[in-house]
Design a protein around this motif. Structure first.
Motif, PDB file in Angstrom:
ATOM      1  N   MET A   1       0.823  -1.202   0.000  1.00 32.51           N
ATOM      2  CA  MET A   1       0.000   0.000   0.000  1.00 32.51           C
ATOM      3  C   MET A   1       0.868   1.266   0.000  1.00 32.51           C
ATOM      4  N   LEU A   2       1.983   1.258   0.749  1.00 29.83           N
ATOM      5  CA  LEU A   2       2.845   2.418   0.826  1.00 29.83           C
ATOM      6  C   LEU A   2       3.497   2.718  -0.517  1.00 29.83           C
ATOM      7  N   TRP A   3       3.598   1.691  -1.373  1.00 28.69           N
ATOM      8  CA  TRP A   3       4.231   1.889  -2.683  1.00 28.69           C
ATOM      9  C   TRP A   3       3.230   2.221  -3.785  1.00 28.69           C
ATOM     10  N   THR A   4       2.028   1.698  -3.728  1.00 25.54           N
ATOM     11  CA  THR A   4       1.067   1.883  -4.830  1.00 25.54           C
ATOM     12  C   THR A   4       0.082   3.012  -4.585  1.00 25.54           C
ATOM     13  N   TYR A   5      -0.188   3.291  -3.306  1.00 26.31           N
ATOM     14  CA  TYR A   5      -1.219   4.290  -3.019  1.00 26.31           C
ATOM     15  C   TYR A   5      -0.730   5.733  -3.169  1.00 26.31           C
ATOM     16  N   PRO A   6       0.496   6.121  -2.707  1.00 26.51           N
ATOM     17  CA  PRO A   6       0.923   7.549  -2.809  1.00 26.51           C
ATOM     18  C   PRO A   6       0.926   8.097  -4.232  1.00 26.51           C
ATOM     19  N   PRO A   7       1.396   7.325  -5.256  1.00 32.67           N
ATOM     20  CA  PRO A   7       1.378   7.911  -6.597  1.00 32.67           C
ATOM     21  C   PRO A   7      -0.023   8.283  -7.075  1.00 32.67           C
ATOM     22  N   ARG A   8      -1.042   7.580  -6.537  1.00 33.24           N
ATOM     23  CA  ARG A   8      -2.406   7.851  -7.004  1.00 33.24           C
ATOM     24  C   ARG A   8      -2.951   9.157  -6.433  1.00 33.24           C
ATOM     25  N   VAL A   9      -2.359   9.627  -5.314  1.00 33.56           N
ATOM     26  CA  VAL A   9      -2.873  10.869  -4.706  1.00 33.56           C
ATOM     27  C   VAL A   9      -1.822  11.991  -4.764  1.00 33.56           C
ATOM     28  N   ARG A  10      -0.804  11.809  -5.628  1.00 30.65           N
ATOM     29  CA  ARG A  10       0.297  12.762  -5.690  1.00 30.65           C
ATOM     30  C   ARG A  10      -0.192  14.148  -6.148  1.00 30.65           C
ATOM     31  N   HIS A  11      -1.233  14.206  -6.970  1.00 29.16           N
ATOM     32  CA  HIS A  11      -1.695  15.473  -7.523  1.00 29.16           C
ATOM     33  C   HIS A  11      -2.501  16.296  -6.514  1.00 29.16           C
ATOM     34  N   LEU A  12      -2.843  15.677  -5.355  1.00 26.78           N
ATOM     35  CA  LEU A  12      -3.624  16.394  -4.349  1.00 26.78           C
ATOM     36  C   LEU A  12      -2.699  17.245  -3.494  1.00 26.78           C
ATOM     37  N   SER A  13      -3.347  18.128  -2.730  1.00 27.20           N
ATOM     38  CA  SER A  13      -2.553  18.968  -1.844  1.00 27.20           C
ATOM     39  C   SER A  13      -1.885  18.123  -0.777  1.00 27.20           C
ATOM     40  N   ARG A  24      -5.793   5.386   5.536  1.00 25.51           N
ATOM     41  CA  ARG A  24      -5.596   4.030   4.991  1.00 25.51           C
ATOM     42  C   ARG A  24      -4.616   3.257   5.874  1.00 25.51           C
ATOM     43  N   LEU A  25      -3.554   3.904   6.329  1.00 26.74           N
ATOM     44  CA  LEU A  25      -2.549   3.242   7.161  1.00 26.74           C
ATOM     45  C   LEU A  25      -3.130   2.879   8.535  1.00 26.74           C
ATOM     46  N   ALA A  26      -3.937   3.772   9.107  1.00 28.93           N
ATOM     47  CA  ALA A  26      -4.550   3.489  10.414  1.00 28.93           C
ATOM     48  C   ALA A  26      -5.481   2.282  10.328  1.00 28.93           C
ATOM     49  N   GLY A  27      -6.247   2.157   9.242  1.00 29.86           N
ATOM     50  CA  GLY A  27      -7.124   0.991   9.079  1.00 29.86           C
ATOM     51  C   GLY A  27      -6.333  -0.299   8.985  1.00 29.86           C
ATOM     52  N   ALA A  28      -5.180  -0.248   8.239  1.00 31.50           N
ATOM     53  CA  ALA A  28      -4.351  -1.451   8.104  1.00 31.50           C
ATOM     54  C   ALA A  28      -3.747  -1.851   9.444  1.00 31.50           C
ATOM     55  N   LEU A 739     -12.780   4.645   9.931  1.00 36.24           N
ATOM     56  CA  LEU A 739     -11.534   5.020   9.251  1.00 36.24           C
ATOM     57  C   LEU A 739     -11.653   4.811   7.752  1.00 36.24           C
ATOM     58  N   LEU A 740     -12.089   3.595   7.362  1.00 37.21           N
ATOM     59  CA  LEU A 740     -12.181   3.320   5.926  1.00 37.21           C
ATOM     60  C   LEU A 740     -13.289   4.142   5.264  1.00 37.21           C
ATOM     61  N   GLY A 741     -14.375   4.362   5.998  1.00 37.73           N
ATOM     62  CA  GLY A 741     -15.470   5.171   5.426  1.00 37.73           C
ATOM     63  C   GLY A 741     -15.062   6.613   5.192  1.00 37.73           C
ATOM     64  N   THR A 742     -14.308   7.187   6.157  1.00 30.13           N
ATOM     65  CA  THR A 742     -13.839   8.582   5.990  1.00 30.13           C
ATOM     66  C   THR A 742     -12.869   8.667   4.834  1.00 30.13           C
ATOM     67  N   GLU A 743     -11.974   7.695   4.737  1.00 30.25           N
ATOM     68  CA  GLU A 743     -11.008   7.703   3.630  1.00 30.25           C
ATOM     69  C   GLU A 743     -11.718   7.594   2.293  1.00 30.25           C
ATOM     70  N   TRP A 744     -12.759   6.754   2.232  1.00 37.03           N
ATOM     71  CA  TRP A 744     -13.510   6.603   0.974  1.00 37.03           C
ATOM     72  C   TRP A 744     -14.239   7.881   0.609  1.00 37.03           C
ATOM     73  N   PHE A 745     -14.830   8.563   1.647  1.00 32.56           N
ATOM     74  CA  PHE A 745     -15.579   9.800   1.401  1.00 32.56           C
ATOM     75  C   PHE A 745     -14.653  10.877   0.835  1.00 32.56           C
ATOM     76  N   LEU A 746     -13.428  11.007   1.420  1.00 30.54           N
ATOM     77  CA  LEU A 746     -12.500  12.017   0.923  1.00 30.54           C
ATOM     78  C   LEU A 746     -12.052  11.711  -0.506  1.00 30.54           C
ATOM     79  N   ARG A 747     -11.836  10.456  -0.788  1.00 33.23           N
ATOM     80  CA  ARG A 747     -11.422  10.110  -2.164  1.00 33.23           C
ATOM     81  C   ARG A 747     -12.562  10.366  -3.130  1.00 33.23           C
ATOM     82  N   LYS A 748     -13.774  10.101  -2.726  1.00 35.92           N
ATOM     83  CA  LYS A 748     -14.912  10.349  -3.611  1.00 35.92           C
ATOM     84  C   LYS A 748     -15.080  11.839  -3.888  1.00 35.92           C
ATOM     85  N   LYS A 749     -14.866  12.625  -2.821  1.00 40.87           N
ATOM     86  CA  LYS A 749     -15.017  14.077  -2.959  1.00 40.87           C
ATOM     87  C   LYS A 749     -13.983  14.649  -3.912  1.00 40.87           C
ATOM     88  N   ARG A 750     -12.807  13.977  -3.967  1.00 47.10           N
ATOM     89  CA  ARG A 750     -11.736  14.443  -4.838  1.00 47.10           C
ATOM     90  C   ARG A 750     -11.783  13.760  -6.206  1.00 47.10           C
TER      91      ARG A 750
END
Length: 753
Positions: A1-13, A24-28, A739-750
């Motif tokens: 997750m630490l290797w595949t997930y950051p590139p997907r959100v690199r364009h965000l603030s 995502r890390l807290a849920g894991a 945790l997972l629900g909040t992470e999903w909501f933020l990704r959906k919003k973005r």
């Protein structure tokens, strides 16, 4: 997750990116912790104070005055407890200690006695006098094993003698073994003497034995045992008593009177003990003059100065029948004949012997048989020994046909083992082949042992489970019967018997490899026995005369249906006829139709009238498929001594089958506590040994407890481990979903979902 997930959100603030990755890390991390099942652990040390119970015996045997200076056991117990008061009060500061009394069960403390105050005045838990009618040490210990889990030591202050009745007659030694496994120690404090009391005079009848079924005008042997204490050098009269005329029912009280002597009888005897305490065997005889049920008692005549007279007599009820039993016995000359003919010495059985050759031939043409031997009604049963069927032929006359006709009429039939009986004797060619419950295969040469039809070598005779309950096989009481059969010498060979298929026969005894040795069968109105043995003469040769005679007498009585009172259409018998107070009497009952066949669907009403007139109603139960039409019931509530009358009424389809059957049994006026009041310190020693405890003489108990007060038994310490799981809390799934629900909501919003 630490290797595949950051590139997907690199364009965000930077802030949003870190929030998403953190969620995502807290849920894991939370999921990983759940899989590891974490928990908090803590240890606590608990101290358990030893729990001690002092149990004081308050049964009536504690009134026996065999202590120093003539003091009673209870007086000594009271003084010992009083002397223990200082030590008990001091022990109560360090230990959980309590006092109680017992007799037939553990007794509650008197309402006015406080448990803590009892330590300062321990005699307050005692009654004024011991009145318990029973001593149930095993039953009380069993109750403690179930109820007092924290108990560490039990002090038993008692004479040690078990005097209990069901259901409290538990084996004390067995319960002690269970207590030992729980860490409970027993300290025995014995009171009383284990010898017979020597102060005063006491006469008692300890045993009475007589056949339950006898015949009128025939001599009846009666045996028993009397115990005489304190009568050395004196003469005492032991005699038989009976009713004249017999009582007819409840409320009909007939006083017992001495049996009048007749020719050949001895209903009384004089005994002279030579020691201070002596048990003397008694052998008496009498001749009943009329048929019916009668009460018979053995009495040692009371004399002035006895300690008590309730134990001077023991009574039972016997059935007197008309006439005797006649049996015709065919056999060759051999040792078994001499042993079996001793049955003829019984006053109710006449056994006539006819000598026949085993296999008649030109040199041994046979002995003349007379037709009168087979007249209807002349003999009640026939026994065929080691003779072939041809031995019953006289010219053109075949007496086997006459014999078979008598069996069809209802006479009993028994064939014993031998080289020429059953199949080897050619009996398969006769009408008896249909009457015997076994196959009849032919063997080898005439009068020769053949392994196909004979069991060679020693053959021990072992009752089957069904046979152990059968009247024929009961050579002793139910508890000792198996031991008696085990001790009997084995038979010297036997015939190989094979049961006929689909035949309702009962195997009463087996030999090696469970080979049938004794098979019983109901053939029409007759009873038939197939016995593979022919060497029971070895039993009396080895000293088992009584067992041999009893076995053959019971064989004859069973063959002729005389072991039960079945003279009427409705019948009932009681076993035993005299009962110890508190123990049940076993009833056997049934009904027969006009043809003598059992009525399996009869309805029974059973009433038992106690000596005080109270009537109890019993419910019958079927005896089982092996005894169709026979029912059983248990008469309980036999605490009061006296005569108990049993009335049985049988109906079928609402109509009475016949007159009511009436019988009775006697509850002996026994006093379990005082008839033989000797103490039993050996039991206390065994209980102490099994549990790792000790035996303390009464006079040493205060010092023993004082030593415990100075050096109290160590308290038991135990470590208790407390565990608090962290993975099964109700809020953990909610946190994970949050945790997972909040992470999903933020990704959906973005726009990432």
């Amino acid at each position: 997750m630490l290797w595949t997930y950051p590139p997907r959100v690199r364009h965000l603030s930077k802030g949003v990116r870190r929030t998403l990755i953190g969620l995502r890390l807290a849920g894991a991390v939370l999921l990983t912790l759940l899989l590891l099942r974490p928990e908090l652990r803590s240890e606590e040390t608990e101290t358990e104070r030893p729990s001690i119970l002092l149990l004081a015996d308050v049964s009536r045997s504690m009134t026996v005055q065999d202590g120093p200076g003539g003091a009673s056991r209870f007086e000594l117990l009271r003084s010992v407890l009083a002397a223990c008061a200082p030590a008990l009060e001091e022990l109560g500061e360090d230990l959980d200690i309590s006092l109680a009394t017992f007799d037939g069960a553990r007794n509650p403390l008197p309402a006015e006695v406080d448990a803590d105050a009892a330590l300062t005045e321990p005699t307050s838990v005692l009654p004024e006098e011991p009145t318990g009618a029973r001593t149930a040490i095993g039953g009380v210990l069993s109750e403690l094993s179930r109820s007092d889990a924290d108990l560490t030591s039990v002090f038993l202050l008692t004479d040690g003698a078990e005097r209990a009745l069901p259901p409290n007659d538990t084996d004390a030694r067995g319960v002690a073994a269970l207590l030992a496994e729980s860490g409970v120690r027993i300290v025995g404090v014995p009171f009383g003497s284990d010898g017979a009391p020597t102060a005063g005079l006491d006469l008692s009848v300890e045993d009475l034995r007589v056949d339950p079924v006898v015949f009128e005008k025939k001599r009846v042997p009666v045996s028993g045992v009397v115990r005489i204490v304190g009568g050395a050098g004196r003469e005492f009269t032991v005699r038989l008593l009976t009713e004249s005329p017999p009582a007819r029912g409840p409320g009909d009280e007939v006083e017992l009177a001495p049996v009048e002597p007749t020719d050949g009888s001895r209903p009384a005897i004089i005994v002279r003990p030579t020691t201070g305490s002596e048990e003397i065997p008694i052998e008496l005889t009498f001749v009943p003059q009329t048929a019916g049920e009668m009460k018979l008692a053995l009495q040692i005549e009371p004399v002035e100065g006895e300690l008590k007279q309730t134990n001077n007599q023991r009574a039972t009820v016997i059935s007197v029948r008309k006439g005797g039993i006649r049996v015709l016995y065919f056999d060759r000359v051999r040792p078994e004949v001499n042993a079996l003919r001793k049955v003829n010495l019984s006053d109710k059985i006449q056994l006539d012997y006819v000598e026949l050759p085993a296999q008649p031939n030109a040199l041994s043409p046979g002995l003349r048989l007379e037709e009168s031997l087979f007249e209807p009604g002349r003999y009640d049963a026939f026994i065929i020994g080691d003779v072939a069927a041809d031995a019953f032929q006289e010219g053109r006359k075949d007496f086997v046909d006459d014999l078979a006709a008598r069996v069809e009429d209802g006479a009993g039939l028994m064939m014993t083992g031998g080289l020429n009986s059953f199949g080897p004797g050619g009996w398969e060619r006769t009408p008896l082949r249909n009457m015997l419950p076994v196959e009849l295969p032919r063997g080898g040469p005439i009068d020769a042992a053949d392994a196909r039809t004979q069991i060679l070598g020693d053959v021990p005779m072992v009752p089957t489970r069904q046979g152990a309950q059968n009247y024929i096989m009961l050579l002793a009481d139910a508890e000792a019967n198996a031991d008696v059969w085990r001790d009997l010498p084995p038979l010297a060979g036997a015939n190989r018997l094979e049961l006929k298929r689909n035949l309702p026969a009962d195997v009463l005894a087996v030999g090696p490899d469970d080979a049938p040795l004794l098979v019983a069968y109901e053939y029409g109105r007759s009873r038939v026995l197939a016995f593979a043995g022919d060497t029971t003469w070895l039993w009396p040769l080895s000293g088992y005369d009584v067992e041999h005679a009893r076995f053959w007498r019971q064989v004859v009585l069973w063959l002729t249906r005389k072991e039960e009172d079945t003279s009427g259409p409705v019948f009932v018998t009681v076993e035993p006829r005299n009962v110890v107070p508190g123990r049940p009497a076993r009833l056997k009952l049934g009904a027969r139709d006009e043809e003598g066949e059992p009525i399996a669907d009869a309805q029974f009403t059973i009433e038992v009238t106690a000596p005080d007139g109270e009537i109890a109603t019993l419910s019958p139960r079927a005896a089982g498929p092996a005894s169709p039409g026979l029912f059983r019931a248990d008469a309980a509530g036999t605490d009061d001594p006296g005569d108990y009358w049993v009335r049985v009424r049988a109906t079928k389809g609402g109509s009475m089958v016949g007159p009511d059957a009436i019988t009775r049994f006697v509850v002996d006026p026994r006093d379990l506590e005082l008839d033989n009041p000797a103490a039993d310190p050996a039991l206390l020693a065994d209980l102490a040994r099994v549990t790792g405890g000790s035996v303390v003489p009464p006079e040493e108990l205060p010092a023993f407890l004082a030593k415990w007060a100075d050096e109290p038994p160590a308290s038991a310490e135990s470590t208790v481990l407390s565990r608090t799981p962290l993975y099964d809390k109700w809020w953990i799934p909610l946190l994970f979903v949050g945790l997972l629900g909040t992470e999903w909501f933020l990704r959906k919003k973005r726009g990432l979902v």
